[in-house]
Enzyme design. Structure first.
Site, PDB file in Angstrom:
ATOM      1  N   GLU A 276       0.366  -3.459   8.678  1.00  0.00           N
ATOM      2  CA  GLU A 276       1.191  -3.204   7.487  1.00  0.00           C
ATOM      3  C   GLU A 276       0.464  -3.524   6.184  1.00  0.00           C
ATOM      4  O   GLU A 276       0.735  -2.921   5.158  1.00  0.00           O
ATOM      5  CB  GLU A 276       2.490  -4.032   7.554  1.00  0.00           C
ATOM      6  CG  GLU A 276       3.448  -3.582   8.647  1.00  0.00           C
ATOM      7  CD  GLU A 276       3.319  -4.378   9.929  1.00  0.00           C
ATOM      8  OE1 GLU A 276       2.215  -4.890  10.230  1.00  0.00           O
ATOM      9  OE2 GLU A 276       4.334  -4.485  10.643  1.00  0.00           O
TER      10      GLU A 276
ATOM     11  N   ALA B 191       7.277   1.137  12.061  1.00  0.00           N
ATOM     12  CA  ALA B 191       8.459   1.612  11.359  1.00  0.00           C
ATOM     13  C   ALA B 191       8.071   2.939  10.710  1.00  0.00           C
ATOM     14  O   ALA B 191       6.890   3.193  10.449  1.00  0.00           O
ATOM     15  CB  ALA B 191       8.886   0.591  10.314  1.00  0.00           C
TER      16      ALA B 191
ATOM     17  N   GLU C  37       6.211  -5.358  16.897  1.00  0.00           N
ATOM     18  CA  GLU C  37       7.291  -6.336  16.677  1.00  0.00           C
ATOM     19  C   GLU C  37       8.444  -6.126  17.652  1.00  0.00           C
ATOM     20  O   GLU C  37       9.015  -7.092  18.163  1.00  0.00           O
ATOM     21  CB  GLU C  37       7.770  -6.234  15.225  1.00  0.00           C
ATOM     22  CG  GLU C  37       6.671  -6.634  14.247  1.00  0.00           C
ATOM     23  CD  GLU C  37       7.083  -6.469  12.790  1.00  0.00           C
ATOM     24  OE1 GLU C  37       7.132  -5.315  12.320  1.00  0.00           O
ATOM     25  OE2 GLU C  37       7.361  -7.478  12.141  1.00  0.00           O
TER      26      GLU C  37
HETATM   27  N1  CO8 Z   1       5.660   6.430  10.455  1.00  0.00           N
HETATM   28  C1  CO8 Z   1       5.872   7.743  10.283  1.00  0.00           C
HETATM   29  N2  CO8 Z   1       5.127   8.691  10.884  1.00  0.00           N
HETATM   30  C2  CO8 Z   1       4.113   8.284  11.664  1.00  0.00           C
HETATM   31  C3  CO8 Z   1       3.831   6.922  11.887  1.00  0.00           C
HETATM   32  C4  CO8 Z   1       4.662   5.971  11.246  1.00  0.00           C
HETATM   33  N3  CO8 Z   1       4.517   4.642  11.420  1.00  0.00           N
HETATM   34  N4  CO8 Z   1       2.752   6.823  12.707  1.00  0.00           N
HETATM   35  C5  CO8 Z   1       2.374   8.085  12.997  1.00  0.00           C
HETATM   36  N5  CO8 Z   1       3.187   8.969  12.377  1.00  0.00           N
HETATM   37  C6  CO8 Z   1       3.146  10.436  12.417  1.00  0.00           C
HETATM   38  C7  CO8 Z   1       1.975  10.972  11.591  1.00  0.00           C
HETATM   39  O1  CO8 Z   1       2.335  11.036  10.221  1.00  0.00           O
HETATM   40  C8  CO8 Z   1       1.766  12.327  12.224  1.00  0.00           C
HETATM   41  O2  CO8 Z   1       2.754  13.200  11.738  1.00  0.00           O
HETATM   42  P1  CO8 Z   1       2.329  14.676  11.186  1.00  0.00           P
HETATM   43  O3  CO8 Z   1       1.814  15.378  12.424  1.00  0.00           O
HETATM   44  O4  CO8 Z   1       3.605  15.216  10.671  1.00  0.00           O
HETATM   45  O5  CO8 Z   1       1.258  14.452  10.172  1.00  0.00           O
HETATM   46  C9  CO8 Z   1       2.072  12.071  13.694  1.00  0.00           C
HETATM   47  O6  CO8 Z   1       2.855  10.866  13.744  1.00  0.00           O
HETATM   48  C10 CO8 Z   1       0.827  11.861  14.546  1.00  0.00           C
HETATM   49  O7  CO8 Z   1       0.069  10.825  13.938  1.00  0.00           O
HETATM   50  P2  CO8 Z   1      -1.503  10.948  13.632  1.00  0.00           P
HETATM   51  O8  CO8 Z   1      -1.860  12.370  13.347  1.00  0.00           O
HETATM   52  O9  CO8 Z   1      -1.841   9.936  12.592  1.00  0.00           O
HETATM   53  O10 CO8 Z   1      -2.098  10.551  15.055  1.00  0.00           O
HETATM   54  P3  CO8 Z   1      -3.549   9.922  15.378  1.00  0.00           P
HETATM   55  O11 CO8 Z   1      -3.690   9.962  16.846  1.00  0.00           O
HETATM   56  O12 CO8 Z   1      -4.591  10.556  14.523  1.00  0.00           O
HETATM   57  O13 CO8 Z   1      -3.444   8.375  14.889  1.00  0.00           O
HETATM   58  C11 CO8 Z   1      -2.357   6.208  14.677  1.00  0.00           C
HETATM   59  C12 CO8 Z   1      -2.575   7.475  15.547  1.00  0.00           C
HETATM   60  C13 CO8 Z   1      -3.661   5.413  14.586  1.00  0.00           C
HETATM   61  C14 CO8 Z   1      -1.298   5.364  15.400  1.00  0.00           C
HETATM   62  C15 CO8 Z   1      -1.864   6.623  13.266  1.00  0.00           C
HETATM   63  O14 CO8 Z   1      -0.788   7.537  13.396  1.00  0.00           O
HETATM   64  C16 CO8 Z   1      -1.410   5.478  12.401  1.00  0.00           C
HETATM   65  O15 CO8 Z   1      -2.219   4.739  11.874  1.00  0.00           O
HETATM   66  N6  CO8 Z   1      -0.073   5.350  12.221  1.00  0.00           N
HETATM   67  C17 CO8 Z   1       0.502   4.364  11.326  1.00  0.00           C
HETATM   68  C18 CO8 Z   1       0.409   2.981  11.908  1.00  0.00           C
HETATM   69  C19 CO8 Z   1       1.018   1.972  10.947  1.00  0.00           C
HETATM   70  O16 CO8 Z   1       0.549   1.779   9.853  1.00  0.00           O
HETATM   71  N7  CO8 Z   1       2.099   1.327  11.382  1.00  0.00           N
HETATM   72  C20 CO8 Z   1       2.796   0.347  10.580  1.00  0.00           C
HETATM   73  C21 CO8 Z   1       3.928   1.007   9.861  1.00  0.00           C
HETATM   74  S1  CO8 Z   1       4.775  -0.099   8.728  1.00  0.00           S
HETATM   75  C22 CO8 Z   1       5.739  -1.058   9.712  1.00  0.00           C
HETATM   76  O17 CO8 Z   1       5.769  -0.898  10.894  1.00  0.00           O
HETATM   77  C23 CO8 Z   1       6.554  -2.112   9.018  1.00  0.00           C
HETATM   78  C24 CO8 Z   1       7.454  -2.831  10.008  1.00  0.00           C
HETATM   79  C25 CO8 Z   1       8.412  -3.730   9.322  1.00  0.00           C
HETATM   80  C26 CO8 Z   1       9.574  -2.964   8.736  1.00  0.00           C
HETATM   81  C27 CO8 Z   1      10.679  -3.958   8.507  1.00  0.00           C
HETATM   82  C28 CO8 Z   1      11.568  -3.537   7.389  1.00  0.00           C
HETATM   83  C29 CO8 Z   1      12.553  -4.665   7.035  1.00  0.00           C
END
Ligand code: CO8
Length: 258
Positions: free
Chosen positions: A132, A66, A112
């Site tokens: 998360e 998300a 999910e």
């Molecule tokens: N949300 C927003 N932006 C994101 C997300 C995300 N989940 N994942 C990546 N991005 C963005 C980064 O911020 C980055 O943007 P910018 O260039 O502007 O800084 C761009 O995508 C590229 O990402 P990275 O530079 O981090 O890329 P890497 O190759 O270094 O890393 C990863 C890739 C490992 C996937 C890393 O991006 C990461 O850890 N992402 C987050 C993963 C995460 O924590 N996901 C869980 C999110 S919470 C969730 O999903 C809750 C679900 C339930 C919601 C239900 C509500 C009722």
């Protein structure tokens, strides 16, 4: 709605291909993605020419969760009053078959959504996780339930508590994905599977999907009765006559969807 900004939708014969298209955010799922997917899935369900849907992302990410930037400033009252992301239930109520084709990251909400599909086909590059907890939250789109159903308590609990990612081989071994495909053949193989499903008698496809899903919702004895009634019901369709006649006459079936 067909003018989408976060997804691409393409009809390939009887298969609808939906591609998440926010490469700058690794296909993070925000409210706009959800609105557009609800619309695209409803259009697919209503379109008599379409018989299987594939949801995919990019090579690097199916979806990295998300959208953290959208959720960052929200409070409990905001989330609760908006029933934030409650709309995913409209996606899971799709009656016709759909497949999640996962290459790269399927994390948090990305994992999910993949698990909402009827089944997942993974590229050998796929990585699944529920990280998360590292953000101070938890799965919120069914992950704690669907992951546990799919891989059992031990692995689901470990993944939710540590945020560890599961690679494609482990995901297949654990029953999370139906099949792992080499990266070079990935989308060709996914489309071949989708075309196989799309060529089946459409009402039988819906009935098969409905009865397998019942296994997750009702006790075994009721599930078996439900299956039998649907099986009986299919004998009221033209496609049952056609399917059995075609077998006896050694020719392919010509389906009416009735
Ligand atoms: N949300 C927003 N932006 C994101 C997300 C995300 N989940 N994942 C990546 N991005 C963005 C980064 O911020 C980055 O943007 P910018 O260039 O502007 O800084 C761009 O995508 C590229 O990402 P990275 O530079 O981090 O890329 P890497 O190759 O270094 O890393 C990863 C890739 C490992 C996937 C890393 O991006 C990461 O850890 N992402 C987050 C993963 C995460 O924590 N996901 C869980 C999110 S919470 C969730 O999903 C809750 C679900 C339930 C919601 C239900 C509500 C009722």
């Amino acid at each position: 709605m067909t003018d989408y900004s976060t997804i691409l939708v393409e009809k390939r014969g009887a298969v609808t291909l939906v591609t998440l298209n926010r490469p700058q955010a690794l296909n993070a799922l925000n409210s706009e993605v959800l609105r557009e997917l609800i619309d695209a899935f409803a259009a697919y369900d209503a379109d008599d020419s379409q018989h299987c849907l594939v949801l995919t992302g990019s090579e690097k990410a199916f979806a990295a969760g998300a959208d953290i930037k959208e959720m960052q400033g929200q409070g409990f009252a905001d989330m609760y009053s908006a029933n934030f992301f409650g709309g995913w239930e409209q996606v899971t109520s799709t009656r016709k078959p759909w497949i999640a084709a996962v290459s790269g990251y399927a994390l948090g909400g990305g994992c999910e959504v993949a698990m909402m599909a009827d089944f997942i086909i993974a590229s050998e590059t796929a990585k699944f996780g529920q990280p998360e907890i590292k953000l101070g939250v938890s799965p919120g789109m069914g992950g704690s339930q669907r992951l546990t159903w799919a891989v059992g308590k031990a692995k689901a609990m470990e993944m939710c508590l540590t945020g560890r990612m599961m690679d494609a081989a482990e995901a297949e071994r654990s029953g999370l994905v139906a099949r792992v495909v080499p990266a070079g053949e990935f989308m060709a193989e996914v489309m071949k599977t989708a075309e196989t499903i799309a060529a089946m008698p459409p009402l039988a496809a819906i009935a098969n999907k409905e009865m397998v899903n019942a296994a997750f919702e009702i006790p075994l004895n009721q599930g078996i009765r439900f299956e039998r009634r649907l099986f009986h019901g299919l004998f009221g369709t033209e496609d049952q006559k056609e399917g059995m006649n075609a077998f006896v006459e050694k020719r392919p079936g010509n389906w009416k969807g009735r």
